[in-house]
Design a protein around this motif. Sequence first.
Motif, mmCIF file in Angstrom:
data_model
loop_
_atom_site.group_PDB
_atom_site.id
_atom_site.type_symbol
_atom_site.label_atom_id
_atom_site.label_comp_id
_atom_site.label_asym_id
_atom_site.label_seq_id
_atom_site.Cartn_x
_atom_site.Cartn_y
_atom_site.Cartn_z
ATOM 1 N N ASP A 150 49.987 46.004 51.307
ATOM 2 C CA ASP A 150 51.381 45.569 51.203
ATOM 3 C C ASP A 150 51.669 44.845 49.884
ATOM 4 O O ASP A 150 52.834 44.590 49.549
ATOM 5 C CB ASP A 150 51.743 44.651 52.381
ATOM 6 N N GLY A 151 50.621 44.481 49.153
ATOM 7 C CA GLY A 151 50.796 43.873 47.834
ATOM 8 C C GLY A 151 51.311 42.452 47.830
ATOM 9 O O GLY A 151 51.780 41.958 46.814
ATOM 10 N N VAL A 152 51.200 41.772 48.971
ATOM 11 C CA VAL A 152 51.794 40.426 49.063
ATOM 12 C C VAL A 152 50.813 39.342 48.623
ATOM 13 O O VAL A 152 51.154 38.435 47.881
ATOM 14 C CB VAL A 152 52.297 40.164 50.502
ATOM 15 N N TYR A 153 49.593 39.412 49.103
ATOM 16 C CA TYR A 153 48.519 38.472 48.758
ATOM 17 C C TYR A 153 48.878 37.010 48.996
ATOM 18 O O TYR A 153 48.801 36.182 48.093
ATOM 19 C CB TYR A 153 48.071 38.686 47.302
ATOM 20 N N PRO A 154 49.290 36.659 50.216
ATOM 21 C CA PRO A 154 49.544 35.239 50.508
ATOM 22 C C PRO A 154 48.246 34.439 50.428
ATOM 23 O O PRO A 154 47.160 34.964 50.687
ATOM 24 C CB PRO A 154 50.099 35.261 51.936
ATOM 25 N N VAL A 155 48.367 33.186 50.077
ATOM 26 C CA VAL A 155 47.197 32.319 49.907
ATOM 27 C C VAL A 155 46.382 32.233 51.202
ATOM 28 O O VAL A 155 45.156 32.072 51.164
ATOM 29 C CB VAL A 155 47.649 30.905 49.447
ATOM 30 N N GLU A 156 47.051 32.382 52.333
ATOM 31 C CA GLU A 156 46.364 32.276 53.634
ATOM 32 C C GLU A 156 45.279 33.340 53.804
ATOM 33 O O GLU A 156 44.386 33.194 54.639
ATOM 34 C CB GLU A 156 47.375 32.402 54.786
ATOM 35 N N ARG A 157 45.331 34.416 53.030
ATOM 36 C CA ARG A 157 44.341 35.484 53.153
ATOM 37 C C ARG A 157 43.044 35.171 52.403
ATOM 38 O O ARG A 157 42.068 35.902 52.521
ATOM 39 C CB ARG A 157 44.908 36.805 52.615
ATOM 40 N N GLU A 158 43.058 34.121 51.599
ATOM 41 C CA GLU A 158 41.885 33.810 50.782
ATOM 42 C C GLU A 158 40.680 33.403 51.632
ATOM 43 O O GLU A 158 40.828 32.772 52.671
ATOM 44 C CB GLU A 158 42.191 32.663 49.803
ATOM 45 N N TYR A 159 39.510 33.770 51.145
ATOM 46 C CA TYR A 159 38.262 33.277 51.721
ATOM 47 C C TYR A 159 37.296 33.011 50.575
ATOM 48 O O TYR A 159 37.503 33.487 49.452
ATOM 49 C CB TYR A 159 37.680 34.276 52.730
ATOM 50 N N ILE A 160 36.262 32.243 50.832
ATOM 51 C CA ILE A 160 35.338 31.856 49.768
ATOM 52 C C ILE A 160 34.220 32.881 49.637
ATOM 53 O O ILE A 160 33.562 33.222 50.626
ATOM 54 C CB ILE A 160 34.747 30.452 50.040
ATOM 55 N N GLY A 161 34.022 33.382 48.411
ATOM 56 C CA GLY A 161 32.947 34.330 48.155
ATOM 57 C C GLY A 161 31.593 33.712 48.455
ATOM 58 O O GLY A 161 31.410 32.499 48.328
ATOM 59 N N ASP A 162 30.640 34.558 48.845
ATOM 60 C CA ASP A 162 29.363 34.035 49.342
ATOM 61 C C ASP A 162 28.266 33.980 48.285
ATOM 62 O O ASP A 162 27.115 33.718 48.604
ATOM 63 C CB ASP A 162 28.895 34.866 50.544
ATOM 64 N N LYS A 163 28.592 34.232 47.021
ATOM 65 C CA LYS A 163 27.575 34.120 45.966
ATOM 66 C C LYS A 163 28.235 33.798 44.636
ATOM 67 O O LYS A 163 29.458 33.675 44.551
ATOM 68 C CB LYS A 163 26.730 35.392 45.868
ATOM 69 N N PHE A 164 27.424 33.642 43.603
ATOM 70 C CA PHE A 164 27.934 33.294 42.275
ATOM 71 C C PHE A 164 28.931 34.351 41.804
ATOM 72 O O PHE A 164 28.716 35.556 42.007
ATOM 73 C CB PHE A 164 26.770 33.178 41.288
ATOM 74 N N SER A 165 30.001 33.925 41.154
ATOM 75 C CA SER A 165 31.124 34.812 40.813
ATOM 76 C C SER A 165 30.691 36.124 40.168
ATOM 77 O O SER A 165 31.125 37.205 40.586
ATOM 78 C CB SER A 165 32.102 34.080 39.889
ATOM 79 N N THR A 166 29.827 36.046 39.160
ATOM 80 C CA THR A 166 29.455 37.249 38.415
ATOM 81 C C THR A 166 28.711 38.237 39.302
ATOM 82 O O THR A 166 28.872 39.455 39.174
ATOM 83 C CB THR A 166 28.596 36.867 37.196
ATOM 84 N N GLU A 167 27.903 37.717 40.218
ATOM 85 C CA GLU A 167 27.182 38.576 41.155
ATOM 86 C C GLU A 167 28.118 39.107 42.239
ATOM 87 O O GLU A 167 28.025 40.273 42.651
ATOM 88 C CB GLU A 167 26.016 37.798 41.765
ATOM 89 N N LEU A 168 29.036 38.264 42.684
ATOM 90 C CA LEU A 168 30.024 38.659 43.687
ATOM 91 C C LEU A 168 30.831 39.861 43.187
ATOM 92 O O LEU A 168 30.981 40.868 43.900
ATOM 93 C CB LEU A 168 30.952 37.467 43.963
ATOM 94 N N PHE A 169 31.318 39.753 41.953
ATOM 95 C CA PHE A 169 32.143 40.824 41.396
ATOM 96 C C PHE A 169 31.305 42.066 41.081
ATOM 97 O O PHE A 169 31.755 43.197 41.293
ATOM 98 C CB PHE A 169 32.880 40.333 40.149
ATOM 99 N N SER A 170 30.102 41.864 40.574
ATOM 100 C CA SER A 170 29.235 43.008 40.246
ATOM 101 C C SER A 170 28.834 43.769 41.500
ATOM 102 O O SER A 170 28.815 45.012 41.505
ATOM 103 C CB SER A 170 27.996 42.533 39.487
ATOM 104 N N ASP A 171 28.511 43.046 42.565
ATOM 105 C CA ASP A 171 28.170 43.690 43.833
ATOM 106 C C ASP A 171 29.332 44.573 44.310
ATOM 107 O O ASP A 171 29.121 45.693 44.791
ATOM 108 C CB ASP A 171 27.859 42.650 44.914
ATOM 109 N N ALA A 172 30.550 44.045 44.200
ATOM 110 C CA ALA A 172 31.728 44.804 44.643
ATOM 111 C C ALA A 172 31.918 46.063 43.794
ATOM 112 O O ALA A 172 32.294 47.126 44.310
ATOM 113 C CB ALA A 172 32.974 43.917 44.578
ATOM 114 N N ALA A 173 31.657 45.938 42.492
ATOM 115 C CA ALA A 173 31.783 47.093 41.596
ATOM 116 C C ALA A 173 30.743 48.158 41.933
ATOM 117 O O ALA A 173 31.044 49.360 41.983
ATOM 118 C CB ALA A 173 31.635 46.639 40.146
ATOM 119 N N ILE A 174 29.517 47.723 42.170
ATOM 120 C CA ILE A 174 28.433 48.653 42.501
ATOM 121 C C ILE A 174 28.719 49.358 43.819
ATOM 122 O O ILE A 174 28.520 50.573 43.959
ATOM 123 C CB ILE A 174 27.087 47.897 42.541
#
Length: 457
Positions: A150-174
């Motif tokens: 829906d493209g809204v992205y309300p703040v209520e949908r946020e959750y905390i990533g479970d690892k260091f940012s660079t690894e979190l994003f790289s894992d998602a890319a892989i």
Amino acid sequence: MSHANQPNVVFIIADDHRAESVNAFGNKDIHTPTLDALAKEGTSFSNTHIFGGLTGAVCAPSRACVNSGISIFRSMIGNDVTNWDHAITIRSDVVLMPQAMKNAGYVTHAIGKWHNDKPSFARSFTGGDKLFFGGMSDHWSVPVQDFDPDGVYPVEREYIGDKFSTELFSDAAIQFVENYTTDQPFYLYIAYTAPHDPRTAPEPFASMYDPSNISLPPNFSTDFPFDNGEMDVRDEHLAEKPRHPAEIRRHIADYYGMITHMDAQIARVVEALKAKGIYDNTIIVYTADHGISLGQHGLMGKQNVFEHSVRIPLIVKGPGIPTGVQLQDLTSNIDIFPTLAELCGLAAPEVDGTSMIPLLKDKPEHKKAVVGTVYADIQRMIRDDRWKLIRYYVSESSGRGSNRLQLFDLEQDPWETTDVSSQPANTEHINRLAAALQTWMVENGDILQDVPVLLCE
């Protein structure tokens, strides 16, 4: 529409990574084997400058310029330096790079930091993961969101990533690469938050660089000599004033650790592309939103127009790209979108930037004579292959700043240590660059275009 020959694109943008801090760009103190390998397999541009921004959070406007290919004065909803919405919100009628890719049949997938408005994100991407809409966070606990159809992205949908940012994003890319089964080409946008502070890389990277072995840059200074209009911004309080060599060495060591850790994570993404058998038909772009001072000129942040803050790494590897080439030609981050569009066979976008493809084909008539950068309503710079002029203004909004010029001979003084504007022999260079800056400002719709560049005698 046939997609057989269209390359995939992996577009990687880092946060705060200056051009100087890549081994392949000449810094032998830093370990960046993945970026070096990409540079060797492709073309690197060692004189790419950001267009700039109108607030201290240069990340947001700089990313808007990269994704729009348009001057900051035309891409955003307004140019009020005191209005935060004007710093992040892209005009709704501006077609962004991922949006153009989507319109051309690409699957567009985003990971990591957007930092611009949510509607511009929503119209650009068909999917995404671990999305961060903020400016900075603790790298160990990044507030992220899943893709929202829906493209809204309300703040209520946020959750905390479970690892260091660079690894979190790289894992998602892989994960995206491994699970990709569609015939359509993809555009994968990976926006890291490294090496932005807090610079808290995981071990062994956190202790990889011994501060006592770090050489201070030639332009290290304990303080900055005058009011540049932005002496009190958050970044400038990240180290004690006056600057202490030992503390600056520690900052640089931590910065290098963040970059080397990110380089190792990018290697994992590269391996995933190879394992999938699509590496050779994938264009990989590596760049950053801006640089950072870290003690150079006595400054800590990116709220200035010295080379350490406005020059960014740009590496492009993939089909149709010359290998092992490093170009010194002047380029701007608004040139990236039209370049990528041409490489992917898209219609030329209506942008302020110009494609860099002619530079790859060594067509000298397409070289830029000058490149410029803006910062807020207090600093402007224009440079050619050798000379660089900086114009400082007093801000109408804050009353801070100075009315003055600096001139640097980058051939003799690449670290910008000696202002030669007062030398009579250099008047011709000042006049020529001042005229070029005035023209450049008018062409790009600069809010200060009516203020004379040359100071009254």
